[in-house]
Enzyme design. Structure first.
Site, PDB file in Angstrom:
ATOM      1  N   GLN A 128      -9.628  18.125 -13.339  1.00 49.64           N
ATOM      2  CA  GLN A 128      -9.482  17.250 -12.171  1.00 49.64           C
ATOM      3  C   GLN A 128      -8.090  17.467 -11.576  1.00 49.64           C
ATOM      4  OE1 GLN A 128      -8.493  13.350 -13.215  1.00 49.64           O
ATOM      5  NE2 GLN A 128      -9.436  12.359 -11.484  1.00 49.64           N
ATOM      6  N   SER A 131      -3.328  14.746  -9.317  1.00 48.47           N
ATOM      7  CA  SER A 131      -1.900  14.393  -9.342  1.00 48.47           C
ATOM      8  C   SER A 131      -1.016  15.527  -8.863  1.00 48.47           C
ATOM      9  CB  SER A 131      -1.471  14.024 -10.760  1.00 48.47           C
ATOM     10  OG  SER A 131      -2.228  12.952 -11.224  1.00 48.47           O
ATOM     11  N   SER A 164      -5.070  18.320 -16.974  1.00 45.63           N
ATOM     12  CA  SER A 164      -5.558  18.534 -18.339  1.00 45.63           C
ATOM     13  C   SER A 164      -6.572  19.663 -18.369  1.00 45.63           C
ATOM     14  CB  SER A 164      -6.206  17.255 -18.881  1.00 45.63           C
ATOM     15  OG  SER A 164      -5.285  16.193 -18.848  1.00 45.63           O
ATOM     16  N   GLU A 247     -13.346   7.528 -13.903  1.00 41.30           N
ATOM     17  CA  GLU A 247     -12.226   7.747 -14.824  1.00 41.30           C
ATOM     18  C   GLU A 247     -11.929   6.450 -15.581  1.00 41.30           C
ATOM     19  OE1 GLU A 247      -8.882   9.671 -13.058  1.00 41.30           O
ATOM     20  OE2 GLU A 247      -7.604   9.350 -14.789  1.00 41.30           O
ATOM     21  N   GLU A 377       1.314  -0.581 -15.167  1.00 43.31           N
ATOM     22  CA  GLU A 377       1.645  -1.377 -13.970  1.00 43.31           C
ATOM     23  C   GLU A 377       0.496  -1.344 -12.956  1.00 43.31           C
ATOM     24  OE1 GLU A 377       3.622   0.891 -15.325  1.00 43.31           O
ATOM     25  OE2 GLU A 377       5.259  -0.336 -16.109  1.00 43.31           O
TER      26      GLU A 377
HETATM   27  C1  LIG Z   1      -2.206  12.738 -20.914  1.00 41.63           C
HETATM   28  C2  LIG Z   1      -2.314  12.797 -19.419  1.00 41.63           C
HETATM   29  C3  LIG Z   1      -3.323  13.537 -18.839  1.00 41.63           C
HETATM   30  C4  LIG Z   1      -3.417  13.603 -17.444  1.00 41.63           C
HETATM   31  N1  LIG Z   1      -4.414  14.377 -16.918  1.00 41.63           N
HETATM   32  C5  LIG Z   1      -4.513  14.463 -15.570  1.00 41.63           C
HETATM   33  C6  LIG Z   1      -5.531  15.298 -14.985  1.00 41.63           C
HETATM   34  O1  LIG Z   1      -6.314  15.941 -15.689  1.00 41.63           O
HETATM   35  N2  LIG Z   1      -5.589  15.389 -13.642  1.00 41.63           N
HETATM   36  C7  LIG Z   1      -4.739  14.686 -12.825  1.00 41.63           C
HETATM   37  O2  LIG Z   1      -4.891  14.793 -11.601  1.00 41.63           O
HETATM   38  N3  LIG Z   1      -3.754  13.905 -13.343  1.00 41.63           N
HETATM   39  C8  LIG Z   1      -3.626  13.786 -14.698  1.00 41.63           C
HETATM   40  N4  LIG Z   1      -2.630  13.004 -15.240  1.00 41.63           N
HETATM   41  C9  LIG Z   1      -1.655  12.369 -14.338  1.00 41.63           C
HETATM   42  C10 LIG Z   1      -1.791  10.866 -14.245  1.00 41.63           C
HETATM   43  O3  LIG Z   1      -2.923  10.523 -13.492  1.00 41.63           O
HETATM   44  C11 LIG Z   1      -0.486  10.350 -13.602  1.00 41.63           C
HETATM   45  O4  LIG Z   1       0.570  10.655 -14.493  1.00 41.63           O
HETATM   46  C12 LIG Z   1      -0.539   8.861 -13.367  1.00 41.63           C
HETATM   47  O5  LIG Z   1      -1.444   8.573 -12.346  1.00 41.63           O
HETATM   48  C13 LIG Z   1       0.842   8.293 -13.013  1.00 41.63           C
HETATM   49  O6  LIG Z   1       1.417   9.006 -11.959  1.00 41.63           O
HETATM   50  P1  LIG Z   1       2.907   9.577 -12.049  1.00 41.63           P
HETATM   51  O7  LIG Z   1       3.072  10.229 -13.384  1.00 41.63           O
HETATM   52  O8  LIG Z   1       3.168  10.378 -10.823  1.00 41.63           O
HETATM   53  O9  LIG Z   1       3.854   8.299 -12.055  1.00 41.63           O
HETATM   54  P2  LIG Z   1       4.318   7.463 -10.774  1.00 41.63           P
HETATM   55  O10 LIG Z   1       3.150   7.120  -9.943  1.00 41.63           O
HETATM   56  O11 LIG Z   1       5.469   8.168 -10.128  1.00 41.63           O
HETATM   57  O12 LIG Z   1       4.831   6.140 -11.451  1.00 41.63           O
HETATM   58  C14 LIG Z   1       6.130   6.033 -12.062  1.00 41.63           C
HETATM   59  C15 LIG Z   1       6.274   4.589 -12.533  1.00 41.63           C
HETATM   60  O13 LIG Z   1       6.228   3.693 -11.409  1.00 41.63           O
HETATM   61  C16 LIG Z   1       5.208   2.727 -11.590  1.00 41.63           C
HETATM   62  N5  LIG Z   1       4.554   2.410 -10.323  1.00 41.63           N
HETATM   63  C17 LIG Z   1       4.081   3.293  -9.392  1.00 41.63           C
HETATM   64  N6  LIG Z   1       3.509   2.627  -8.373  1.00 41.63           N
HETATM   65  C18 LIG Z   1       3.594   1.297  -8.653  1.00 41.63           C
HETATM   66  C19 LIG Z   1       3.183   0.107  -8.004  1.00 41.63           C
HETATM   67  N7  LIG Z   1       2.554   0.127  -6.827  1.00 41.63           N
HETATM   68  N8  LIG Z   1       3.454  -1.080  -8.603  1.00 41.63           N
HETATM   69  C20 LIG Z   1       4.094  -1.134  -9.804  1.00 41.63           C
HETATM   70  N9  LIG Z   1       4.528  -0.033 -10.471  1.00 41.63           N
HETATM   71  C21 LIG Z   1       4.281   1.155  -9.903  1.00 41.63           C
HETATM   72  C22 LIG Z   1       4.203   3.380 -12.535  1.00 41.63           C
HETATM   73  O14 LIG Z   1       3.427   2.448 -13.220  1.00 41.63           O
HETATM   74  C23 LIG Z   1       5.135   4.156 -13.466  1.00 41.63           C
HETATM   75  O15 LIG Z   1       5.646   3.328 -14.483  1.00 41.63           O
HETATM   76  C24 LIG Z   1      -2.495  12.911 -16.620  1.00 41.63           C
HETATM   77  C25 LIG Z   1      -1.469  12.152 -17.202  1.00 41.63           C
HETATM   78  C26 LIG Z   1      -1.368  12.094 -18.589  1.00 41.63           C
HETATM   79  C27 LIG Z   1      -0.257  11.283 -19.193  1.00 41.63           C
END
Ligand SMILES: Cc1cc2nc3c(=O)[nH]c(=O)nc-3n(C[C@H](O)[C@H](O)[C@H](O)COP(=O)(O)OP(=O)(O)OC[C@H]3O[C@@H](n4cnc5c(N)ncnc54)[C@H](O)[C@@H]3O)c2cc1C
Length: 409
Positions: A128, A131, A164, A247, A377
């Site tokens: 998928q 991100s 992933s 998901e 969050e």
């Molecule tokens: C093990 C693993 C597998 C994954 N696999 C995939 C995959 O296969 N495909 C894919 O597309 N993605 C994948 N991801 C990505 C995952 O979907 C994102 O990491 C996740 O959505 C968080 O986005 P970010 O890391 O950009 O953090 P950010 O969105 O930048 O967030 C940073 C911090 O800010 C907080 N925050 C952000 N917005 C808000 C809000 N509106 N209110 C309060 N707090 C907020 C968040 O909670 C977090 O603590 C994977 C992640 C992990 C850890």
């Protein structure tokens, strides 16, 4: 709520157990193959094929697409019994749990016949590609763009991250920006991709646990046919919502050691507070009681979801509650175990010390669980807005054209 199987479910559970008793020995092979990723994948594919052959893969999907035409409850019963074998294959969960339901909902019959049955049999793996470095929680903020060409196909360019299993995938679903002149949710389009297409580069990311399950993926003028489009042009957010809902549904409870295993471990560790085991310490017993209460809460929340499923309905926001609490619990229980193991906590290895090593594994995995599939969050926001009916977050960018939004990086 009735927590017992009805007669039909009990019969299905019995047949499942009988089948698993005969075929489940494959999991011993898997344990032996640990760290040999190629071997592990080969065993996973065999297991998926065996399930498909017996009608236990994608139980609730139509027979036409390789499923069994069964019920969501039968699917849950099979998963429960399969999980008791102690090992779960992750390779197919993204494809079958999130990507293929989207393909089924948004593509034509010919595409479905070509793509879905091989995925059900485990011949193909899917990833998928949502991100991006500046678009995780805010998925609609993506910048990977798809530009329509004169012959009607699309050229895809940009970068995804945390994808992933991209390094092992045959196909993927990708969300791309097709119109930057409208607000961010309105200019997206989704496509399915052949991951071997020219212009796709997959770079593995090395995780703190030493494993490497996810990747950065770069697209340079990747040509995508219009027939690979999932849903209408610029309506990709609608398509993505289906994937994201699936998901949330597919992230169930936490795996691995919980309060009972922690209690057994504590009984074997000497207390630093004057004799006896850690189990005698008041502070530890308080924590254990908290873990027990949360576990029971999770158990009944899960049973409530099952009751909803058994009535043919779709479970609602309780899935967000379950994921939020179980990921935190997983990390806290593992942390407590490692603290109590003192210096031995950093030496544990699942291969040498299967029980203690599992706490260490969950220490890392708990952190990942609190991010993947919606961070703590974001889940709290969902619970606040959709369950408790609290006012929605202010969204200042909802009406601004994507190209006019301030860019952080
Ligand atoms: C093990 C693993 C597998 C994954 N696999 C995939 C995959 O296969 N495909 C894919 O597309 N993605 C994948 N991801 C990505 C995952 O979907 C994102 O990491 C996740 O959505 C968080 O986005 P970010 O890391 O950009 O953090 P950010 O969105 O930048 O967030 C940073 C911090 O800010 C907080 N925050 C952000 N917005 C808000 C809000 N509106 N209110 C309060 N707090 C907020 C968040 O909670 C977090 O603590 C994977 C992640 C992990 C850890």
């Amino acid at each position: 709520m009735d927590f017992r199987d009805n007669a039909q479910e009990a019969e299905f559970r019995k047949n499942t157990r009988d089948w698993l008793a005969v075929h489940g020995s494959i999991f011993t092979e898997l344990k032996l193959a640990k760290y040999d990723r190629e071997k592990e994948l080969e065993i996973a594919k065999r297991w998926q094929a065996a399930k498909a052959e017996a009608g236990y893969a994608c139980i609730a999907w139509p027979v036409e697409w390789g499923g069994r035409g069964g019920t969501a409850m039968e699917q849950t019963i099979f998963s429960e019994e399969e999980e008791k074998l102690g090992v779960r294959f992750q390779y197919f969960s993204i494809g079958l749990g999130m990507c293929l339901p989207t393909v089924i909902a948004f593509s034509d019959k010919e595409t479905k016949s070509r793509l879905v049955p091989p995925a059900v049999r485990g011949d193909t793996i899917w990833c998928q590609l949502f991100s991006e470095p500046a678009a995780g929680s805010d998925v609609a903020g993506i910048r990977t763009r798809a530009i329509e060409t004169e012959d009607g196909s699309w050229l895809l360019s940009g970068q995804k991250v945390w994808t992933s299993y991209a390094h092992q995938s045959d196909y993927g679903i990708v969300l791309a920006r097709t119109n930057p002149d409208v607000p961010k949710h309105k200019g997206l389009t989704m496509f399915w991709l052949d991951m071997k297409s020219p212009g796709i580069e997959v770079r593995p990311i090395h995780m703190a646990s030493g494993e490497s399950d996810f990747n950065e993926v770069f697209f340079t003028d990747v040509r995508v046919k219009d027939s690979q489009r999932l849903g209408e042009v610029n309506q990709g957010w609608k398509t993505a919502l289906l994937t994201l809902d699936n998901e949330r549904l597919s992230f169930g409870g936490a795996e691995g050691p919980d309060w009972e295993e922690l209690m057994s471990l504590a009984a074997t560790l000497p207390s630093g507070m004057g004799g006896g085991s850690v189990l005698k310490e008041g502070g530890f017993r308080d924590k254990l009681a908290d873990f027990y209460v949360l576990s029971e809460g999770l158990k009944y929340t899960r049973l409530r979801s099952l009751t909803t499923l058994s009535r043919g309905q779709t479970p609602g926001p309780e899935n967000s509650v379950g994921k939020l609490i179980s990921a935190t619990q997983m990390q806290r229980v593992a942390n407590e175990a490692l603290e109590r193991l003192d210096q031995y906590g950093i030496l544990a290895d699942e291969d040498f010390l299967s029980d203690v090593g599992a706490f260490q594994r969950n220490f890392y995995w708990g952190a990942a669980m609190r991010i993947a599939g919606g961070t703590d969050e974001i889940l709290r926001n969902i619970i606040a807005e959709r369950v408790l009916g609290l006012p929605r977050e202010h969204r200042l960018d909802a009406e601004v054209a994507f190209k006019d939004l301030p860019k952080g990086i």
